[in-house]
Write an enzyme that holds these catalytic residues in place. Structure first.
Site, PDB file in Angstrom:
ATOM      1  N   TYR A  78      49.427  33.016  57.162  1.00 27.84           N
ATOM      2  CA  TYR A  78      48.756  34.469  57.079  1.00 27.84           C
ATOM      3  C   TYR A  78      48.674  35.001  55.559  1.00 27.84           C
ATOM      4  CZ  TYR A  78      46.570  38.792  58.190  1.00 27.84           C
ATOM      5  OH  TYR A  78      45.614  40.077  58.222  1.00 27.84           O
ATOM      6  N   PHE A 130      18.910  37.254  44.185  1.00 31.53           N
ATOM      7  CA  PHE A 130      18.766  36.292  45.509  1.00 31.53           C
ATOM      8  C   PHE A 130      18.519  37.206  46.589  1.00 31.53           C
ATOM      9  CE2 PHE A 130      20.167  33.777  49.124  1.00 31.53           C
ATOM     10  CZ  PHE A 130      19.124  32.963  49.115  1.00 31.53           C
ATOM     11  N   ASP A 131      17.911  36.737  47.779  1.00 24.64           N
ATOM     12  CA  ASP A 131      17.771  37.456  48.714  1.00 24.64           C
ATOM     13  C   ASP A 131      18.702  38.489  49.334  1.00 24.64           C
ATOM     14  OD1 ASP A 131      18.545  35.466  50.171  1.00 24.64           O
ATOM     15  OD2 ASP A 131      16.660  35.297  51.485  1.00 24.64           O
ATOM     16  N   ASP A 220      26.307  35.648  39.080  1.00 24.10           N
ATOM     17  CA  ASP A 220      26.138  35.285  40.188  1.00 24.10           C
ATOM     18  C   ASP A 220      25.984  33.750  40.195  1.00 24.10           C
ATOM     19  OD1 ASP A 220      25.380  33.933  42.512  1.00 24.10           O
ATOM     20  OD2 ASP A 220      23.726  35.401  43.064  1.00 24.10           O
ATOM     21  N   ALA A 222      26.740  30.807  41.683  1.00 26.78           N
ATOM     22  CA  ALA A 222      26.481  29.632  43.031  1.00 26.78           C
ATOM     23  C   ALA A 222      26.348  28.377  42.458  1.00 26.78           C
ATOM     24  CB  ALA A 222      25.519  30.259  44.042  1.00 26.78           C
ATOM     25  N   LYS A 263      27.461  26.039  47.382  1.00 24.09           N
ATOM     26  CA  LYS A 263      26.753  25.099  46.561  1.00 24.09           C
ATOM     27  C   LYS A 263      27.678  24.315  45.538  1.00 24.09           C
ATOM     28  CE  LYS A 263      23.992  28.795  47.905  1.00 24.09           C
ATOM     29  NZ  LYS A 263      24.235  29.890  48.813  1.00 24.09           N
ATOM     30  N   HIS A 455      12.356  37.179  57.070  1.00 23.15           N
ATOM     31  CA  HIS A 455      12.037  36.049  57.138  1.00 23.15           C
ATOM     32  C   HIS A 455      12.831  35.053  58.119  1.00 23.15           C
ATOM     33  CE1 HIS A 455      14.772  36.446  53.825  1.00 23.15           C
ATOM     34  NE2 HIS A 455      15.170  35.397  53.830  1.00 23.15           N
TER      35      HIS A 455
END
Ligand code: F0G
Length: 465
Positions: A78, A130-131, A220, A222, A263, A455
């Site tokens: 842990y 990004f969304d 960001d 990714a 990604k 969406h």
């Protein structure tokens, strides 16, 4: 060209298969029924009814033997797991950032970050959010300000770095509204603008403006490795540099980053938040404990941390990135030759079909990109995703009508190390059938929708049914 022997042009997959996973086949009639049941929303189609799944490149990749082997080493303690320290070192070496917090995926990092930076009345610039990023920024009460470079709006312009931030627009924003801007974000590669890369010059430009106005700068990241590969192949002065060293340089221009490791982390689940500012560490760590888990596992298993540590090192291998870019290009050229317009130049992780150009007479309120994505599934059992008015359109409160999104794109995202050239050839054949029969693409209307990120769950039906 083959890097080892210039006589051979085929860019072969730089791996061989050790485990195979069968892919399913369905009939067109079955898919007609499946679509009706799914409300013409491809997120509702069971994966075992999809032959080629290009919905996303996120968490859908194949891990390497080294990653699977590393998973056995996973320390499931842990607190203080050795797997965490191994990952921390890998991330520090790659990014140079002092503090490394694991999270279960990219949006978890966004949730933490924008709880700290976001608030009512604040404005957060990005080349393109990004969304999920946009949703978290807006959920915090802030405004998500997209400042893409102007050349990104023309899907056919062959600009090498269409993912760039509009630096003049960023300076305008900072000059007039600096007090309301808590940080500047930059998405590499720019997913919403077509997986297009951001140049090192542009990253440097953002850095300079952040210095001038005293703002922290977060990437960001990714798809940092794909971005670094494009810098190497497209930006003057980088051709002789290793992709790894370019990635290191990118990170060192920022104050922090978040990464959806699903990604370019080459893992099926995972994410990271890494930064230098020690003042940020305590608030972010405290939220992490509350919402994700103890800081040495952050919502992941020890084995996930191990796989990620290996993935972050494998992803900058030149053979892999060359093959990946070549696959996107091969798929995109196939669509283009079939007569379906695609966003140019080809990006890093996906082909983006320009549905507006393909279906110029179908208005955005009839969701042309979603209609095309549905046709790709109906005719060829290929799953893709709409990035258009269904994803980004806004209801005008006065008229109840959808305000169209700026673009109507269908994204065919390639999972990493999963499909072969034969799979891509098949996709191109499906594209040829649709290009020769535009009537196969039927306009749609929304039957029900959620107030945010609609969406994912909206239900639609063909117009006139
Ligand atoms: N930022 C970018 C640029 C992304 O592309 C994504 C996810 C995220 C953040 C959020 O990360 O999914 O791990 O929570 N993109 C996926 C896609 C979902 O299909 O493009 P996440």
């Amino acid at each position: 060209m083959n890097p080892i022997d210039p006589r051979f042009k085929t860019i072969i997959e730089p791996f061989k298969l050790k485990i195979v996973e069968p892919i399913p086949f369905t009939t067109r009639e079955e898919r007609e029924t499946l679509l009706k049941t799914a409300g013409y929303n491809l997120f509702n189609i069971p994966a075992d009814k999809v032959t080629i799944d290009l919905l996303t490149d996120s968490g859908t990749g194949a891990m390497s033997v080294e990653q699977w082997a590393a998973m056995f080493r996973g320390d499931e303690s842990y607190a203080g797991a050795t797997s965490y320290y191994r990952l921390e070192k890998v991330v520090r070496d790659l990014t140079g950032f002092k503090h490394v917090l694991p999270v279960h995926q990219g949006r978890a990092a966004e949730k933490l970050l924008f709880q700290v930076f976001g608030a009512q009345g604040r404005r957060i610039p990005n080349n393109s959010h990004f969304d999920t990023t946009r949703a978290h920024v807006e959920f915090s009460g802030s405004e998500a300000v997209d400042l893409p470079a102007p050349e990104s709006s023309d899907t056919q312009a062959e600009h090498p770095f269409k993912g760039n931030m509009d630096l003049a627009a960023l300076e305008e924003l900072l000059k007039h509204d600096a007090a309301r801007v808590p940080l500047v974000c930059l998405t590499v590669t720019n997913n919403s603008a077509g997986g297009q890369p951001v140049s090192m010059a542009n990253i440097r430009g953002v850095r300079a403006l952040c210095d001038k106005y005293g703002k922290p700068f977060f990437l960001d990241a990714a798809r940092f490795a794909e971005n670094a590969y494009f810098i190497r192949t497209r930006e003057p002065g980088y051709a002789e540099r290793s992709v790894r060293s370019i990635a290191e340089e990118m990170f060192r221009l920022a104050d922090g980053c978040w990464i959806s490791a699903k990604k370019d982390g080459l893992v099926n689940i995972g994410g990271l938040l890494a930064f230098n500012d020690t003042g940020l560490h305590d608030p972010l760590r405290n939220l992490l404990i509350l919402q994700e888990g103890f800081p040495t596992y952050g919502g992941l298993a020890g084995r996930d941390l191990e796989a990620l540590a290996v993935g972050l090192q494998e992803v900058t291998h030149e053979d892999y990135l060359r093959y990946r870019a070549a696959t996107v290009q091969y798929l995109g050229s196939g669509f283009e030759k079939a007569g379906i317009p695609v966003l140019k130049p080809f990006g890093g992780h996906a082909v983006y079909v320009d549905a507006k150009r393909f279906l110029p007479r179908m208005p955005p309120q009839q969701f042309p990109a979603q209609a095309l994505a549905v046709a790709l599934y109906l005719e060829g059992a290929i799953r893709s995703v709409e990035i258009g008015t269904l994803m980004f359109g806004r209801k005008n409160p006065a008229t109840g009508q959808d305000e169209p999104a700026p673009r109507e794109l269908v994204r065919l995202a390639l999972p990493r190390r999963v499909y072969t050239q034969a799979h891509v050839d098949y996709c191109v054949e499906v594209a040829q059938v649709i290009a020769q029969g535009k009537h196969l693409v039927r306009p749609l209307k929304i039957v029900s929708e959620a107030p945010i990120l609609r969406h994912f769950t909206a239900r639609l039906e063909p117009l006139g049914s």
